[in-house]
Write a protein that holds these residues in place. Structure first.
Motif, PDB file in Angstrom:
ATOM      1  N   TYR A  98      -4.634  -5.212   1.535  1.00  0.00           N
ATOM      2  CA  TYR A  98      -4.888  -4.041   0.558  1.00  0.00           C
ATOM      3  C   TYR A  98      -4.069  -3.995  -0.542  1.00  0.00           C
ATOM      4  O   TYR A  98      -4.496  -3.784  -1.781  1.00  0.00           O
ATOM      5  N   GLU A  99      -2.882  -4.717  -0.389  1.00  0.00           N
ATOM      6  CA  GLU A  99      -1.769  -4.629  -1.679  1.00  0.00           C
ATOM      7  C   GLU A  99      -2.639  -5.758  -2.539  1.00  0.00           C
ATOM      8  O   GLU A  99      -2.342  -5.444  -3.932  1.00  0.00           O
ATOM      9  N   LEU A 100      -3.007  -6.754  -2.041  1.00  0.00           N
ATOM     10  CA  LEU A 100      -3.550  -7.799  -3.203  1.00  0.00           C
ATOM     11  C   LEU A 100      -4.989  -7.233  -3.615  1.00  0.00           C
ATOM     12  O   LEU A 100      -5.166  -7.220  -4.909  1.00  0.00           O
ATOM     13  N   SER A 101      -5.584  -6.550  -2.808  1.00  0.00           N
ATOM     14  CA  SER A 101      -6.849  -5.771  -3.470  1.00  0.00           C
ATOM     15  C   SER A 101      -6.540  -4.832  -4.582  1.00  0.00           C
ATOM     16  O   SER A 101      -7.177  -4.751  -5.630  1.00  0.00           O
ATOM     17  N   ILE A 102      -5.573  -4.266  -4.641  1.00  0.00           N
ATOM     18  CA  ILE A 102      -4.954  -3.082  -5.521  1.00  0.00           C
ATOM     19  C   ILE A 102      -4.740  -4.026  -6.900  1.00  0.00           C
ATOM     20  O   ILE A 102      -4.911  -3.721  -7.977  1.00  0.00           O
ATOM     21  N   LYS A 103      -3.899  -5.056  -6.565  1.00  0.00           N
ATOM     22  CA  LYS A 103      -3.398  -6.071  -7.525  1.00  0.00           C
ATOM     23  C   LYS A 103      -4.537  -6.578  -8.125  1.00  0.00           C
ATOM     24  O   LYS A 103      -4.440  -6.749  -9.471  1.00  0.00           O
ATOM     25  N   GLU A 104      -5.461  -7.022  -7.551  1.00  0.00           N
ATOM     26  CA  GLU A 104      -6.476  -7.590  -8.187  1.00  0.00           C
ATOM     27  C   GLU A 104      -7.580  -6.883  -8.972  1.00  0.00           C
ATOM     28  O   GLU A 104      -8.548  -7.126  -9.354  1.00  0.00           O
ATOM     29  N   GLY A 105      -7.463  -5.643  -8.507  1.00  0.00           N
ATOM     30  CA  GLY A 105      -8.397  -4.380  -8.887  1.00  0.00           C
ATOM     31  C   GLY A 105      -9.602  -4.418  -8.326  1.00  0.00           C
ATOM     32  O   GLY A 105     -10.812  -3.995  -8.688  1.00  0.00           O
ATOM     33  N   TRP A 106      -9.614  -4.752  -6.898  1.00  0.00           N
ATOM     34  CA  TRP A 106     -10.888  -4.987  -6.202  1.00  0.00           C
ATOM     35  C   TRP A 106     -11.126  -3.361  -5.608  1.00  0.00           C
ATOM     36  O   TRP A 106     -10.306  -2.719  -5.273  1.00  0.00           O
ATOM     37  N   ASP A 107     -12.576  -3.237  -5.390  1.00  0.00           N
ATOM     38  CA  ASP A 107     -12.956  -2.120  -5.137  1.00  0.00           C
ATOM     39  C   ASP A 107     -13.105  -1.859  -3.771  1.00  0.00           C
ATOM     40  O   ASP A 107     -13.888  -2.359  -3.041  1.00  0.00           O
ATOM     41  N   VAL A 108     -11.987  -1.150  -2.982  1.00  0.00           N
ATOM     42  CA  VAL A 108     -11.656  -0.953  -1.539  1.00  0.00           C
ATOM     43  C   VAL A 108     -11.473   0.317  -1.261  1.00  0.00           C
ATOM     44  O   VAL A 108     -10.969   1.015  -2.096  1.00  0.00           O
ATOM     45  N   PRO A 109     -11.590   0.644  -0.022  1.00  0.00           N
ATOM     46  CA  PRO A 109     -11.183   1.927   0.595  1.00  0.00           C
ATOM     47  C   PRO A 109      -9.971   2.338   0.405  1.00  0.00           C
ATOM     48  O   PRO A 109      -8.935   1.292   0.673  1.00  0.00           O
ATOM     49  N   LYS A 110      -9.553   3.539   0.325  1.00  0.00           N
ATOM     50  CA  LYS A 110      -8.109   3.598   0.301  1.00  0.00           C
ATOM     51  C   LYS A 110      -7.721   3.626   1.645  1.00  0.00           C
ATOM     52  O   LYS A 110      -8.370   3.859   2.732  1.00  0.00           O
ATOM     53  N   THR A 111      -6.277   2.905   1.813  1.00  0.00           N
ATOM     54  CA  THR A 111      -5.911   2.557   3.059  1.00  0.00           C
ATOM     55  C   THR A 111      -4.339   3.311   3.438  1.00  0.00           C
ATOM     56  O   THR A 111      -3.758   3.268   2.460  1.00  0.00           O
ATOM     57  N   PHE A 112      -4.359   3.709   4.669  1.00  0.00           N
ATOM     58  CA  PHE A 112      -3.113   4.332   4.868  1.00  0.00           C
ATOM     59  C   PHE A 112      -2.707   3.848   6.317  1.00  0.00           C
ATOM     60  O   PHE A 112      -3.388   3.582   7.174  1.00  0.00           O
ATOM     61  N   THR A 113      -1.517   3.545   6.161  1.00  0.00           N
ATOM     62  CA  THR A 113      -0.866   3.009   7.437  1.00  0.00           C
ATOM     63  C   THR A 113      -0.197   4.168   8.117  1.00  0.00           C
ATOM     64  O   THR A 113       0.913   4.588   7.673  1.00  0.00           O
ATOM     65  N   VAL A 114      -0.520   4.411   9.296  1.00  0.00           N
ATOM     66  CA  VAL A 114      -0.081   5.666   9.948  1.00  0.00           C
ATOM     67  C   VAL A 114       0.559   5.188  11.323  1.00  0.00           C
ATOM     68  O   VAL A 114      -0.032   4.294  12.218  1.00  0.00           O
ATOM     69  N   ASN A 115       1.591   5.479  11.690  1.00  0.00           N
ATOM     70  CA  ASN A 115       2.299   4.814  12.889  1.00  0.00           C
ATOM     71  C   ASN A 115       3.013   5.853  13.525  1.00  0.00           C
ATOM     72  O   ASN A 115       4.034   6.071  14.265  1.00  0.00           O
ATOM     73  N   ASN A 116       2.576   7.202  13.480  1.00  0.00           N
ATOM     74  CA  ASN A 116       2.807   8.484  14.196  1.00  0.00           C
ATOM     75  C   ASN A 116       1.606   9.262  14.603  1.00  0.00           C
ATOM     76  O   ASN A 116       0.916   9.328  13.541  1.00  0.00           O
ATOM     77  N   LEU A 117       1.447   9.641  15.666  1.00  0.00           N
ATOM     78  CA  LEU A 117       0.163  10.455  16.073  1.00  0.00           C
ATOM     79  C   LEU A 117       0.156  11.924  15.284  1.00  0.00           C
ATOM     80  O   LEU A 117      -0.792  12.403  14.666  1.00  0.00           O
ATOM     81  N   ASP A 118       1.341  12.541  15.063  1.00  0.00           N
ATOM     82  CA  ASP A 118       1.409  13.634  14.399  1.00  0.00           C
ATOM     83  C   ASP A 118       0.808  13.480  12.867  1.00  0.00           C
ATOM     84  O   ASP A 118       0.098  14.428  12.246  1.00  0.00           O
ATOM     85  N   ILE A 119       1.442  12.506  12.188  1.00  0.00           N
ATOM     86  CA  ILE A 119       1.196  12.394  10.863  1.00  0.00           C
ATOM     87  C   ILE A 119      -0.230  12.036  10.769  1.00  0.00           C
ATOM     88  O   ILE A 119      -1.112  12.452   9.849  1.00  0.00           O
TER      89      ILE A 119
END
Length: 128
Positions: A98-119
């Motif tokens: 995801y970080e590489l895709s943002i850096k390169e300007g690739w059109d990818v779906p927004k990504t979230f890393t979630v490590n907590n069920l409440d969040i």
């Protein structure tokens, strides 16, 4: 490929749950290996059974990584298309990709890393 008379050898782990060739009538030959042996060692063991350089089609992320790490051992005997090892590593790690895709300007779906069920629940309620 089968319709074009391409011979297909399926190579996979002996564990039937991880080896789709156990459930297919497509392969001309089915070869299995143990987890301890690994895919690369299995391929090196059967390399002399071919008259030309067979093509490898990988269906498992773990096997992509294994082949990538040991590609120099296999390249004289097989044909496969893989990017360089460091690129494979980035592609296998979703947050790095995801970080590489943002850096390169690739059109990818927004990504979230979630490590907590409440969040996760709060995010789902907000987004939907």
């Amino acid at each position: 490929m089968k319709k074009e008379n391409v011979r297909i050898w399926s190579v996979g782990e002996q564990d039937q749950k991880k080896n789709p060739c156990f459930f297919s009538n497509i392969p001309d030959r089915k070869i299995t290996f143990t987890k301890e042996e690994g895919l690369v060692n299995c391929l090196l063991n059967i390399k002399n059974q071919f008259t030309d350089l067979p093509k490898i089609l990988l269906t498992s992320d773990a096997h992509v990584v294994e082949i990538s790490k040991r590609r120099s051992e296999l390249e004289p005997y097989y044909r496969f298309i893989l990017p360089l090892e460091d690129v494979v590593e980035v592609l296998m790690e979703k947050s790095s990709f995801y970080e590489l895709s943002i850096k390169e300007g690739w059109d990818v779906p927004k990504t979230f890393t979630v490590n907590n069920l409440d969040i996760f629940r709060r995010w789902m309620e907000r987004e939907y």
